[in-house]
Design an enzyme around this catalytic site. Structure first.
Site, short mmCIF file in Angstrom:
data_model
loop_
_atom_site.label_atom_id
_atom_site.label_comp_id
_atom_site.label_asym_id
_atom_site.label_seq_id
_atom_site.Cartn_x
_atom_site.Cartn_y
_atom_site.Cartn_z
N GLY A 193 24.42 -7.43 -4.79
CA GLY A 193 24.43 -8.85 -5.10
C GLY A 193 24.01 -9.10 -6.52
N HIS A 220 21.87 -0.98 -6.78
CA HIS A 220 22.67 -1.58 -7.85
C HIS A 220 21.72 -1.97 -8.98
CE1 HIS A 220 25.94 -1.98 -4.91
NE2 HIS A 220 26.73 -2.42 -5.86
N GLU A 223 23.86 -3.19 -14.33
CA GLU A 223 25.25 -3.65 -14.46
C GLU A 223 25.24 -4.98 -15.20
OE1 GLU A 223 29.16 -4.71 -11.70
OE2 GLU A 223 27.17 -4.71 -10.81
N ASP A 312 34.29 0.99 -6.84
CA ASP A 312 33.57 -0.26 -6.57
C ASP A 312 34.33 -1.10 -5.53
OD1 ASP A 312 31.47 -1.99 -6.71
OD2 ASP A 312 31.93 -2.78 -8.69
#
Length: 382
Positions: A193, A220, A223, A312
């Site tokens: 998210g 994650h 990014e 992804d």
């Protein structure tokens, strides 16, 4: 003191593999989202079966184009909005089984021999399923897809990553769910998210629980948000891998003479061999890179980071593992040796027992690339 090193001097350009060879080469993907890889025709059919009327179009070809264009905005937040449609048609057991089976078949047909596919069970409860029922349905679909792939002459193994959403407050519950199903093909945990405003440390309890259970997890990080996100994922939470991690180059300086200076975090990531789950096409869409040629994967590969290549979201990016490698071959002149290096990196970094990883490398990956090289040596595909 910060480390200094030099980018290795270039050598003779490797022979460029053909599109067919790239497709047939054994590949390993560690970062692939189940709800980001649906076939457009499956979305249309599931929407009709479940009564979902929110699709922008019911023409599969136009729908696939819509997803790619909507995701190609340069904004991670806008990119994530496209998932409202895919999740909407993944609210029943039958739908989850079908989507998971399609995923396994599609990856296998593209030459993927091992995949870790992730999804967030908490996003699939609107039809009345429990968290455990969601996981059981997806696992059933993956096993069905693996069997269908074998029948079609392909081999693939799927390991599942269970994801918790960064903006929600269910990470402890999802971590416990991950642990309950770890002997049923679930190999690890993830959080996903929007990064900004939702640091990984908000879910510290879940990570501490997983570490106590000797379980694996990736995060994650790096990014849309920069070095603090990476630092927290590693030093506070203890992540085994970094999802994306492209912003680690914020801590690397390349001088005009080609010498490279690594900051302490960048040096730590390289020295500790922390795997980077890099997704080139997705990064271009979300603005984390400006072009394939300028993508950090080139520099990080030259510096011998533990780089892996990933898709992804195959639907939103209109991509596949073969296409990701084809882009890198074109941008950097990579050959089969480079593709094997990326693939071995990924297999080394998989959340499988060591002996199983080693067997995949020695019995599947290396022989597959050796066969492709032999085609050149003995007059096969040019």
């Amino acid at each position: 003191m910060e480390k200094q090193t030099s980018v290795p001097a270039g050598t003779t350009a490797p022979r460029v593999p053909t599109a067919d060879q790239i497709r047939r080469a054994p590949k390993v993907v560690l970062h692939d989202h189940l709800d980001g890889g649906l076939r457009p025709e499956t979305i249309v059919e599931l929407a009709a079966a479940t009564g979902y009327q929110g699709l922008p179009t019911t023409d599969p070809a136009k729908l696939g184009t819509w997803f790619r264009e909507a995701a190609d905005s340069g904004s991670l937040e806008r990119y994530l909005e496209t998932f409202a449609h895919t999740c909407a048609v993944m609210q029943t057991r039958d739908a989850l089984v079908r989507v998971a089976a399609d995923c396994a078949e599609d990856l296998a047909a593209d030459g993927v021999v091992y995949a870790e596919v992730r999804y967030a069970p908490e996003q699939h409860l609107e039809g009345g399923l429990t968290l455990d029922e969601v996981v059981e349905a997806v696992q059933e679909g993956f096993r069905l897809g693996e069997a269908n792939a074998r029948a079609a002459g392909h081999r693939i193994r799927i390991g599942t990553l269970i994801t918790a959403m960064r903006h929600a407050a269910r990470s402890q519950e999802i971590a416990e769910l991950t642990n309950r199903h770890r002997d049923n093909g679930v190999v690890g945990f993830d959080i996903a998210g929007a990064e900004a405003g939702y640091p990984p440390t908000r879910h510290q309890g879940a990570f501490d629980y997983l570490k106590g259970e000797n379980n694996h997890f990736t995060i994650h990080a790096g990014e849309a948000f920069g070095l603090p996100s990476i630092w927290e994922a590693l030093q506070c939470c203890g992540a085994d891998r970094l999802g994306h991690g492209v912003r680690i180059t914020d801590d690397i300086t390349v001088a005009e003479d080609g010498s490279v200076q690594l900051g302490r975090l960048a040096a730590y990531v390289r020295d500790k061999r922390i795997p980077l789950e890099m997704c080139p096409t997705s990064n271009l869409q979300t603005g984390a890179a400006s072009s394939y040629a300028e993508h950090p994967i080139g520099l990080l590969t030259r510096l011998k980071y533990r780089v892996t290549v990933n898709t992804d979201n195959r639907l939103m990016s209109g991509t596949s593992m073969s296409q990701e490698f084809a882009h890198l071959v074109e941008a950097f002149g990579y050959g089969l040796d480079d593709m094997q290096w990326f693939t071995v990196n990924a297999m080394k970094s998989a959340f499988l027992p060591f002996d199983e990883r080693l067997a995949m490398i020695n019995d599947v990956v290396k022989p597959g690339y050796a066969e492709l090289r032999a085609e050149w040596l003995f007059g096969g595909t040019a």
